[in-house]
Write an enzyme that holds these catalytic residues in place. Sequence first.
Site, PDB file in Angstrom:
ATOM      1  N   ASP A  12       8.727  -5.425 -29.815  1.00 34.32           N
ATOM      2  CA  ASP A  12       7.820  -6.618 -30.420  1.00 34.32           C
ATOM      3  C   ASP A  12       8.180  -7.059 -31.648  1.00 34.32           C
ATOM      4  O   ASP A  12       8.778  -6.412 -32.421  1.00 34.32           O
ATOM      5  CB  ASP A  12       6.208  -5.818 -30.467  1.00 34.32           C
ATOM      6  CG  ASP A  12       5.309  -6.973 -30.518  1.00 34.32           C
ATOM      7  OD1 ASP A  12       5.574  -7.905 -30.251  1.00 34.32           O
ATOM      8  OD2 ASP A  12       4.107  -6.529 -30.694  1.00 34.32           O
ATOM      9  N   GLY A  13       7.750  -8.325 -31.972  1.00 38.92           N
ATOM     10  CA  GLY A  13       8.196  -8.856 -33.126  1.00 38.92           C
ATOM     11  C   GLY A  13       9.149 -10.046 -33.312  1.00 38.92           C
ATOM     12  O   GLY A  13       9.335 -10.700 -34.311  1.00 38.92           O
ATOM     13  N   ASN A  14       9.585 -10.617 -31.966  1.00 39.12           N
ATOM     14  CA  ASN A  14      10.515 -11.629 -32.060  1.00 39.12           C
ATOM     15  C   ASN A  14       9.965 -12.855 -32.626  1.00 39.12           C
ATOM     16  O   ASN A  14      10.723 -13.426 -33.332  1.00 39.12           O
ATOM     17  CB  ASN A  14      11.035 -11.851 -30.484  1.00 39.12           C
ATOM     18  CG  ASN A  14      11.589 -10.769 -29.813  1.00 39.12           C
ATOM     19  OD1 ASN A  14      12.221  -9.500 -30.641  1.00 39.12           O
ATOM     20  ND2 ASN A  14      11.766 -10.593 -28.520  1.00 39.12           N
ATOM     21  N   HIS A  29      13.362 -14.650 -29.520  1.00 34.97           N
ATOM     22  CA  HIS A  29      13.591 -13.923 -28.308  1.00 34.97           C
ATOM     23  C   HIS A  29      15.292 -13.867 -28.163  1.00 34.97           C
ATOM     24  O   HIS A  29      15.729 -12.824 -27.587  1.00 34.97           O
ATOM     25  CB  HIS A  29      13.158 -14.704 -27.219  1.00 34.97           C
ATOM     26  CG  HIS A  29      11.467 -14.641 -27.148  1.00 34.97           C
ATOM     27  ND1 HIS A  29      10.801 -13.705 -27.316  1.00 34.97           N
ATOM     28  CD2 HIS A  29      10.792 -15.728 -27.139  1.00 34.97           C
ATOM     29  CE1 HIS A  29       9.656 -13.948 -27.487  1.00 34.97           C
ATOM     30  NE2 HIS A  29       9.460 -15.218 -27.178  1.00 34.97           N
ATOM     31  N   SER A  57       5.503  -8.481 -20.244  1.00 32.29           N
ATOM     32  CA  SER A  57       4.211  -7.885 -19.722  1.00 32.29           C
ATOM     33  C   SER A  57       3.573  -8.653 -18.546  1.00 32.29           C
ATOM     34  O   SER A  57       3.710  -9.845 -18.596  1.00 32.29           O
ATOM     35  CB  SER A  57       3.284  -7.423 -20.769  1.00 32.29           C
ATOM     36  OG  SER A  57       2.532  -8.628 -21.283  1.00 32.29           O
ATOM     37  N   THR A  58       2.790  -8.012 -17.548  1.00 32.29           N
ATOM     38  CA  THR A  58       1.988  -8.666 -16.651  1.00 32.29           C
ATOM     39  C   THR A  58       1.034  -9.760 -17.346  1.00 32.29           C
ATOM     40  O   THR A  58       0.460 -10.946 -17.043  1.00 32.29           O
ATOM     41  CB  THR A  58       1.060  -8.024 -15.950  1.00 32.29           C
ATOM     42  OG1 THR A  58       0.688  -6.909 -16.785  1.00 32.29           O
ATOM     43  CG2 THR A  58       1.899  -7.353 -14.868  1.00 32.29           C
ATOM     44  N   GLU A  59       0.651  -9.417 -18.647  1.00 29.01           N
ATOM     45  CA  GLU A  59       0.081 -10.468 -19.860  1.00 29.01           C
ATOM     46  C   GLU A  59       0.667 -11.507 -20.331  1.00 29.01           C
ATOM     47  O   GLU A  59       0.019 -12.430 -20.872  1.00 29.01           O
ATOM     48  CB  GLU A  59      -0.724  -9.485 -20.794  1.00 29.01           C
ATOM     49  CG  GLU A  59      -1.921  -8.697 -20.279  1.00 29.01           C
ATOM     50  CD  GLU A  59      -1.417  -7.304 -19.647  1.00 29.01           C
ATOM     51  OE1 GLU A  59      -0.212  -6.771 -19.915  1.00 29.01           O
ATOM     52  OE2 GLU A  59      -2.049  -6.877 -18.254  1.00 29.01           O
ATOM     53  N   TRP A  61       2.198 -13.852 -19.176  1.00 28.60           N
ATOM     54  CA  TRP A  61       2.282 -15.047 -18.424  1.00 28.60           C
ATOM     55  C   TRP A  61       1.496 -16.023 -19.110  1.00 28.60           C
ATOM     56  O   TRP A  61       1.595 -17.361 -18.893  1.00 28.60           O
ATOM     57  CB  TRP A  61       1.877 -14.799 -17.082  1.00 28.60           C
ATOM     58  CG  TRP A  61       2.928 -14.242 -16.069  1.00 28.60           C
ATOM     59  CD1 TRP A  61       2.771 -12.839 -15.690  1.00 28.60           C
ATOM     60  CD2 TRP A  61       4.205 -14.360 -15.752  1.00 28.60           C
ATOM     61  NE1 TRP A  61       3.682 -12.444 -15.075  1.00 28.60           N
ATOM     62  CE2 TRP A  61       4.655 -13.455 -14.909  1.00 28.60           C
ATOM     63  CE3 TRP A  61       4.899 -15.739 -15.534  1.00 28.60           C
ATOM     64  CZ2 TRP A  61       5.872 -13.515 -14.441  1.00 28.60           C
ATOM     65  CZ3 TRP A  61       6.043 -15.914 -15.085  1.00 28.60           C
ATOM     66  CH2 TRP A  61       6.878 -14.514 -14.278  1.00 28.60           C
ATOM     67  N   LEU A 123      23.557   6.432 -19.417  1.00 31.10           N
ATOM     68  CA  LEU A 123      22.283   5.911 -19.654  1.00 31.10           C
ATOM     69  C   LEU A 123      21.922   5.033 -18.495  1.00 31.10           C
ATOM     70  O   LEU A 123      22.384   4.158 -18.147  1.00 31.10           O
ATOM     71  CB  LEU A 123      22.367   5.193 -20.932  1.00 31.10           C
ATOM     72  CG  LEU A 123      21.137   4.473 -21.334  1.00 31.10           C
ATOM     73  CD1 LEU A 123      20.309   5.685 -21.973  1.00 31.10           C
ATOM     74  CD2 LEU A 123      21.256   3.380 -22.220  1.00 31.10           C
ATOM     75  N   GLU A 195       5.807  11.569 -27.564  1.00 34.54           N
ATOM     76  CA  GLU A 195       5.733  11.374 -28.876  1.00 34.54           C
ATOM     77  C   GLU A 195       5.775   9.814 -29.257  1.00 34.54           C
ATOM     78  O   GLU A 195       6.427   9.222 -28.432  1.00 34.54           O
ATOM     79  CB  GLU A 195       6.897  11.970 -29.807  1.00 34.54           C
ATOM     80  CG  GLU A 195       6.735  13.503 -29.554  1.00 34.54           C
ATOM     81  CD  GLU A 195       5.507  14.300 -30.156  1.00 34.54           C
ATOM     82  OE1 GLU A 195       4.920  13.833 -31.170  1.00 34.54           O
ATOM     83  OE2 GLU A 195       4.876  15.140 -29.558  1.00 34.54           O
TER      84      GLU A 195
HETATM   85  C1  IPE Z   1       3.982  -6.248 -25.903  1.00 36.90           C
HETATM   86  O1  IPE Z   1       4.131  -7.191 -26.693  1.00 36.90           O
HETATM   87  C2  IPE Z   1       4.834  -6.663 -24.477  1.00 36.90           C
HETATM   88  C3  IPE Z   1       6.188  -6.618 -24.871  1.00 36.90           C
HETATM   89  C4  IPE Z   1       6.884  -6.280 -25.848  1.00 36.90           C
HETATM   90  C5  IPE Z   1       7.120  -7.156 -23.711  1.00 36.90           C
HETATM   91  P1  IPE Z   1       2.899  -8.244 -26.840  1.00 36.90           P
HETATM   92  O2  IPE Z   1       3.203  -9.167 -27.968  1.00 36.90           O
HETATM   93  O3  IPE Z   1       2.636  -9.180 -25.771  1.00 36.90           O
HETATM   94  O4  IPE Z   1       1.499  -7.368 -26.988  1.00 36.90           O
HETATM   95  P2  IPE Z   1       0.189  -7.663 -27.840  1.00 36.90           P
HETATM   96  O5  IPE Z   1      -0.256  -8.956 -27.193  1.00 36.90           O
HETATM   97  O6  IPE Z   1       0.448  -7.576 -29.319  1.00 36.90           O
HETATM   98  O7  IPE Z   1      -0.740  -6.630 -27.708  1.00 36.90           O
HETATM   99  C1  IPE Z   2       8.064  -9.373 -28.073  1.00 37.82           C
HETATM  100  O1  IPE Z   2       7.854 -10.301 -29.311  1.00 37.82           O
HETATM  101  C2  IPE Z   2       8.678 -10.007 -26.935  1.00 37.82           C
HETATM  102  C3  IPE Z   2       7.800 -10.396 -26.007  1.00 37.82           C
HETATM  103  C4  IPE Z   2       6.429 -10.094 -25.700  1.00 37.82           C
HETATM  104  C5  IPE Z   2       8.177 -11.179 -24.713  1.00 37.82           C
HETATM  105  P1  IPE Z   2       6.696 -11.267 -29.271  1.00 37.82           P
HETATM  106  O2  IPE Z   2       6.984 -12.560 -28.795  1.00 37.82           O
HETATM  107  O3  IPE Z   2       5.508 -10.700 -28.859  1.00 37.82           O
HETATM  108  O4  IPE Z   2       6.654 -11.613 -30.772  1.00 37.82           O
HETATM  109  P2  IPE Z   2       5.358 -11.546 -31.768  1.00 37.82           P
HETATM  110  O5  IPE Z   2       4.336 -10.642 -31.638  1.00 37.82           O
HETATM  111  O6  IPE Z   2       4.979 -12.859 -31.385  1.00 37.82           O
HETATM  112  O7  IPE Z   2       5.967 -11.504 -33.287  1.00 37.82           O
HETATM  113 MG    MG Z   3       3.996  -9.612 -29.648  1.00 34.25          MG
END
Ligand code: IPE
Ligand code: IPE
Ligand code: MG
Length: 230
Positions: A12-14, A29, A57-59, A61, A123, A195
Amino acid sequence: MNNIKNVAIIMDGNGRWAKLRGLPRTAGHLQGTKNIRNITIAANNMGLSSLTLFAFSTENWKRDEKEVEYIMRLPGKFFEDYIDELMENNVKIALIGERDRLPVYALSPIEEAEKRTKDNTGLLLNLCLNYGGQREIVLAVKDIVKEGIPTEEITEDTISSHLMGASADPLDLMIRTSGEYRISNFLLWQLAYSELYFTDVLWPNFDEKCFVEAIESFNGRDRRFGGVKK
Ligand code: IPE
Ligand code: IPE
Ligand code: MG
């Protein structure tokens, strides 16, 4: 010291990484995808059995159509750039997620990589795309019902063996980057006794040193699994 075999990461955090640089979210990304290569090679060198990465994730979309399309084109780019190196490193690729909804341009390069790496013994790299933990459990239950397995025969193993990533052992460590403290519908069943490690580092900045720090933290944990240590 704990024996570590199976690690999962919520990458997360892209978006925030890009925003901090005044760049579009897509740039984050792209940088995040390059980092998948680095952490995969590191995990393989460390001798891990599996690395399971949450890519979409499924969310997810719900996001802007353009962003979704950009993300769906990344597997093709990833394998174009790195499949030879992954082959040389004996890495085996697997897709975890519902394949039906994935566009062909996302699905076909992954399936090609799965085919090409199927006999590799290093791996196991599980890429979770259009994956949701709740969805995975729903599909497992449907299959169990369809197969007519008698209720009294249903055990934890029955559920485990009907999950999408059935080949993976229970997870030892789950890492989430970017300072969020939630699971976001990732591997709900498999996380039962993992963990958990949370770091503020954004995924594109999560380098091998950060990865080693996470594993060192894991090594220092006292895993009791509900028992009492003598
Ligand atoms: C979780 O990150 C999904 C992925 C890293 C693929 P999200 O950025 O979608 O999650 P929320 O919205 O912060 O819960
Ligand atoms: C994770 O990074 C990648 C995906 C969920 C696809 P985000 O796109 O959620 O990055 P933030 O959370 O907005 O920084
Ligand atoms: Mg995110």
